[in-house]
Design a protein around this motif. Sequence first.
Motif, PDB file in Angstrom:
ATOM      1  N   GLY A 139      71.692-104.850 -34.635  1.00 33.40           N
ATOM      2  CA  GLY A 139      72.575-105.910 -34.491  1.00 33.40           C
ATOM      3  C   GLY A 139      72.962-106.790 -35.604  1.00 33.40           C
ATOM      4  N   ARG A 142      74.973-113.725 -35.193  1.00 35.47           N
ATOM      5  CA  ARG A 142      76.209-114.520 -34.610  1.00 35.47           C
ATOM      6  C   ARG A 142      76.910-115.156 -35.599  1.00 35.47           C
ATOM      7  N   ASN A 177      70.248-106.107 -28.133  1.00 30.84           N
ATOM      8  CA  ASN A 177      71.245-105.573 -29.224  1.00 30.84           C
ATOM      9  C   ASN A 177      71.358-103.922 -28.804  1.00 30.84           C
ATOM     10  N   PHE A 180      73.806-103.260 -26.169  1.00 31.58           N
ATOM     11  CA  PHE A 180      75.333-103.454 -26.615  1.00 31.58           C
ATOM     12  C   PHE A 180      75.766-102.380 -27.482  1.00 31.58           C
ATOM     13  N   ARG A 252      81.742-107.682 -33.403  1.00 31.53           N
ATOM     14  CA  ARG A 252      81.047-109.033 -33.412  1.00 31.53           C
ATOM     15  C   ARG A 252      81.610-110.071 -32.221  1.00 31.53           C
ATOM     16  N   LYS A 255      80.575-108.668 -29.008  1.00 31.93           N
ATOM     17  CA  LYS A 255      78.970-108.726 -28.814  1.00 31.93           C
ATOM     18  C   LYS A 255      78.878-110.444 -28.319  1.00 31.93           C
ATOM     19  N   ASN A 256      79.635-111.248 -28.775  1.00 34.77           N
ATOM     20  CA  ASN A 256      79.452-112.638 -28.491  1.00 34.77           C
ATOM     21  C   ASN A 256      79.425-112.829 -26.837  1.00 34.77           C
ATOM     22  N   PHE A 258      79.216-110.244 -24.609  1.00 31.59           N
ATOM     23  CA  PHE A 258      78.675-109.299 -23.768  1.00 31.59           C
ATOM     24  C   PHE A 258      77.594-109.378 -22.714  1.00 31.59           C
TER      25      PHE A 258
END
Length: 258
Positions: A139, A142, A177, A180, A252, A255-256, A258
Motif C-alpha cells: 500500500g 492516504r 492493503n 485491496f 488511490r 483505495k480510499n 474500498f
Amino acid sequence: MPLEVHQFPCLEDNYGFLLHDPDSSETACIDTPDADAYLREAAHKGWQITHIWNTHWHPDHAGGNEAIKAATGCTVIAPAGDAAKIAAVDRTVKHGDFVCLGDWEAEVIDVGGHTLGHIAYYLPAAGIAFVGDSLFALGCGRMFEGTPPQFWHSLQRLKALPPQTVLYAAHEYTASNARFALHADPDNAELQDYAEDIRRCREHGRPTVPFKLQRELATNPFLRADDPALQARWAGQGGKVGDAVATFAALREAKNSF
C-alpha cells in the motif's frame, strides 16, 4: 558493529522504532507517536535517546517530541516542509541532505504526498530505510495534502532504491492493503503468494513490518502504476494506458473507499 533497530507496537496500530549505534551509543527515535512508550523501551534496552528523526508532522508521528526532548535533551530533526507544524525542532532537512547517527549516514529522500513535506531516511550502508506513511507493505499512505503527480514521483524515488533494501513503515496496515491489492491486480500470482504469507503471519500475531522493496516492486499496485497490464485493467476507472500518474490516482481514489 552493525546498527540495531528495536521495533515495538504503540498506539492503536503504529510501530515505534529506536535506531541504535553500539559504537557511538547514540540512539534515534524514528518518529514519536507515544513518548511514554519510547522512553520505556529505551530504558529497557539501556539506550540513551540522543536524536529524534521525524518523517512528517502528523501527531501520531511527532506528538511525543516535546516530552522526549524534555526527558533526554535529544536533538530533534524534522522535514523542512512540515517543520512549522512540528514541536521542538532543532534542525530541518530536505531532499538530498544527510543526517548521522555516530558514523552511520542517512540520506533524506523527499516522499511528499501523504503530507507535503514528508521525508524518508535511507541508510545505504545498512540497507534500510524508514519511510513513515509514504509506503506500506502492499500500500501507500492516504494522499491528504499532495497531488497524484507529486506522490507518484515520490514513490519512484523509493522504487529506485536497491531492491534488497529493507523498509520500515509506521503502521500495521498490511492485511487490509492485501485485500485491496488482490482486488486491484487479481491475476498477479506473486501477489497471491504474498497475501497468503501475510494471512499466516497475522494469524500468528507476527508483524509484517519490516519488508523488502524487492517483493513490493512485483506486488504493490501503487508501485506498479506504470505497468501496462495494470493500467489497462484500471482504464475504465480513470487509469490510462501509458499514464502512470492517472493510474496511480485511480488506484488511490479506489483505495480510499474500498
